[in-house]
Write a protein that holds these residues in place. Structure first.
Motif, PDB file in Angstrom:
ATOM      1  N   LEU A  12      62.939  44.275   2.417  1.00 62.22           N
ATOM      2  CA  LEU A  12      61.876  44.415   3.403  1.00 62.22           C
ATOM      3  C   LEU A  12      61.020  45.638   3.085  1.00 62.22           C
ATOM      4  N   GLY A  13      61.670  46.746   2.824  1.00 65.34           N
ATOM      5  CA  GLY A  13      60.950  47.975   2.499  1.00 65.34           C
ATOM      6  C   GLY A  13      60.123  47.849   1.240  1.00 65.34           C
ATOM      7  N   GLN A  14      60.689  47.201   0.222  1.00 66.52           N
ATOM      8  CA  GLN A  14      59.949  46.987  -1.025  1.00 66.52           C
ATOM      9  C   GLN A  14      58.728  46.115  -0.779  1.00 66.52           C
ATOM     10  N   ARG A  17      56.081  48.257   1.016  1.00 68.30           N
ATOM     11  CA  ARG A  17      55.477  49.193   0.061  1.00 68.30           C
ATOM     12  C   ARG A  17      54.521  48.475  -0.883  1.00 68.30           C
ATOM     13  N   SER A  18      54.932  47.325  -1.386  1.00 66.05           N
ATOM     14  CA  SER A  18      54.101  46.567  -2.313  1.00 66.05           C
ATOM     15  C   SER A  18      52.783  46.141  -1.661  1.00 66.05           C
ATOM     16  N   ILE A  19      52.870  45.614  -0.455  1.00 64.30           N
ATOM     17  CA  ILE A  19      51.665  45.174   0.255  1.00 64.30           C
ATOM     18  C   ILE A  19      50.774  46.384   0.549  1.00 64.30           C
ATOM     19  N   ARG A  20      51.381  47.475   0.995  1.00 66.07           N
ATOM     20  CA  ARG A  20      50.613  48.685   1.306  1.00 66.07           C
ATOM     21  C   ARG A  20      49.850  49.174   0.075  1.00 66.07           C
ATOM     22  N   LYS A  21      50.546  49.215  -1.055  1.00 64.43           N
ATOM     23  CA  LYS A  21      49.896  49.683  -2.286  1.00 64.43           C
ATOM     24  C   LYS A  21      48.819  48.712  -2.747  1.00 64.43           C
ATOM     25  N   ASP A  22      49.079  47.410  -2.608  1.00 63.91           N
ATOM     26  CA  ASP A  22      48.063  46.407  -2.964  1.00 63.91           C
ATOM     27  C   ASP A  22      46.800  46.582  -2.130  1.00 63.91           C
ATOM     28  N   LYS A  23      46.972  47.036  -0.888  1.00 66.11           N
ATOM     29  CA  LYS A  23      45.830  47.254   0.005  1.00 66.11           C
ATOM     30  C   LYS A  23      45.176  48.620  -0.239  1.00 66.11           C
ATOM     31  N   GLY A  24      45.777  49.426  -1.116  1.00 71.06           N
ATOM     32  CA  GLY A  24      45.213  50.736  -1.435  1.00 71.06           C
ATOM     33  C   GLY A  24      45.406  51.783  -0.350  1.00 71.06           C
ATOM     34  N   LEU A  25      46.478  51.627   0.433  1.00 72.26           N
ATOM     35  CA  LEU A  25      46.743  52.561   1.521  1.00 72.26           C
ATOM     36  C   LEU A  25      47.856  53.537   1.156  1.00 72.26           C
ATOM     37  N   SER A  26      47.706  54.766   1.575  1.00 69.48           N
ATOM     38  CA  SER A  26      48.777  55.753   1.434  1.00 69.48           C
ATOM     39  C   SER A  26      49.696  55.641   2.647  1.00 69.48           C
ATOM     40  N   LEU A  27      50.848  56.285   2.566  1.00 73.39           N
ATOM     41  CA  LEU A  27      51.742  56.311   3.724  1.00 73.39           C
ATOM     42  C   LEU A  27      51.058  56.991   4.904  1.00 73.39           C
ATOM     43  N   THR A  28      50.295  58.034   4.623  1.00 70.37           N
ATOM     44  CA  THR A  28      49.590  58.755   5.682  1.00 70.37           C
ATOM     45  C   THR A  28      48.587  57.844   6.383  1.00 70.37           C
ATOM     46  N   GLN A  29      47.869  57.069   5.620  1.00 64.31           N
ATOM     47  CA  GLN A  29      46.902  56.142   6.214  1.00 64.31           C
ATOM     48  C   GLN A  29      47.602  55.067   7.039  1.00 64.31           C
ATOM     49  N   LEU A  30      48.707  54.530   6.511  1.00 62.03           N
ATOM     50  CA  LEU A  30      49.445  53.516   7.267  1.00 62.03           C
ATOM     51  C   LEU A  30      50.005  54.117   8.553  1.00 62.03           C
ATOM     52  N   ALA A  31      50.455  55.355   8.482  1.00 61.57           N
ATOM     53  CA  ALA A  31      50.964  56.034   9.673  1.00 61.57           C
ATOM     54  C   ALA A  31      49.870  56.152  10.732  1.00 61.57           C
ATOM     55  N   ALA A  60      52.511  45.064  10.053  1.00 58.96           N
ATOM     56  CA  ALA A  60      51.851  43.835   9.598  1.00 58.96           C
ATOM     57  C   ALA A  60      50.402  43.798  10.052  1.00 58.96           C
ATOM     58  N   LYS A  61      50.163  44.176  11.297  1.00 62.18           N
ATOM     59  CA  LYS A  61      48.802  44.184  11.836  1.00 62.18           C
ATOM     60  C   LYS A  61      47.932  45.172  11.058  1.00 62.18           C
ATOM     61  N   ALA A  62      48.463  46.355  10.781  1.00 58.77           N
ATOM     62  CA  ALA A  62      47.711  47.365  10.039  1.00 58.77           C
ATOM     63  C   ALA A  62      47.422  46.908   8.613  1.00 58.77           C
ATOM     64  N   LEU A  63      48.372  46.181   8.018  1.00 54.64           N
ATOM     65  CA  LEU A  63      48.195  45.687   6.652  1.00 54.64           C
ATOM     66  C   LEU A  63      47.392  44.389   6.616  1.00 54.64           C
ATOM     67  N   ARG A  64      47.109  43.846   7.799  1.00 58.25           N
ATOM     68  CA  ARG A  64      46.335  42.605   7.936  1.00 58.25           C
ATOM     69  C   ARG A  64      46.998  41.425   7.223  1.00 58.25           C
ATOM     70  N   VAL A  65      48.309  41.312   7.477  1.00 58.38           N
ATOM     71  CA  VAL A  65      49.080  40.187   6.952  1.00 58.38           C
ATOM     72  C   VAL A  65      49.920  39.625   8.091  1.00 58.38           C
ATOM     73  N   ALA A  67      53.191  38.803  10.038  1.00 55.80           N
ATOM     74  CA  ALA A  67      54.463  39.527  10.038  1.00 55.80           C
ATOM     75  C   ALA A  67      55.488  38.856   9.127  1.00 55.80           C
ATOM     76  N   ALA A  68      55.477  37.539   9.063  1.00 52.92           N
ATOM     77  CA  ALA A  68      56.427  36.812   8.223  1.00 52.92           C
ATOM     78  C   ALA A  68      56.289  37.194   6.751  1.00 52.92           C
ATOM     79  N   GLU A  69      55.088  37.591   6.339  1.00 52.90           N
ATOM     80  CA  GLU A  69      54.872  37.955   4.937  1.00 52.90           C
ATOM     81  C   GLU A  69      55.684  39.186   4.537  1.00 52.90           C
ATOM     82  N   LEU A  70      56.003  40.034   5.503  1.00 49.37           N
ATOM     83  CA  LEU A  70      56.814  41.211   5.211  1.00 49.37           C
ATOM     84  C   LEU A  70      58.224  40.822   4.770  1.00 49.37           C
TER      85      LEU A  70
END
Length: 93
Positions: A12-14, A17-31, A60-65, A67-70
């Protein structure tokens, strides 16, 4: 939770992280987008923390995917070798 990481939480964590990086977001931005702390998100991504459903929904909402995709397995995890019903009671141990 114990110090032992569960494979499901690691996957789940991987995925997050993968989706977040694909979206070009840092952890700070996701936070900032989720209202969760950078520390909490980091522990979720490393599989050392079991996230609440509400937190996963906000991620999921922040990543615009959806929730099941996670929770989708990576290609390396496929195919599933469960029983014909799709359930393998060994997964519950």
């Amino acid at each position: 939770m114990t110090d032992q990481k569960h494979p499901e939480l690691i996957r789940l964590g991987q995925s997050i992280r993968s989706i977040r990086k694909d979206k070009g977001l840092s952890l700070t931005q996701l936070a900032q987008l989720t209202g969760a702390s950078v520390s909490a998100l980091s522990t979720i991504e490393t599989g050392t923390r079991d996230a609440r459903a509400s937190t996963l929904y906000r991620i999921a909402k922040a990543l615009r995917v959806p929730a099941a995709e996670l929770f989708e397995a990576s290609p390396a995890d496929a195919p599933h070798t469960g029983t014909a019903s799709g359930y393998d009671l060994g997964d519950l141990e």
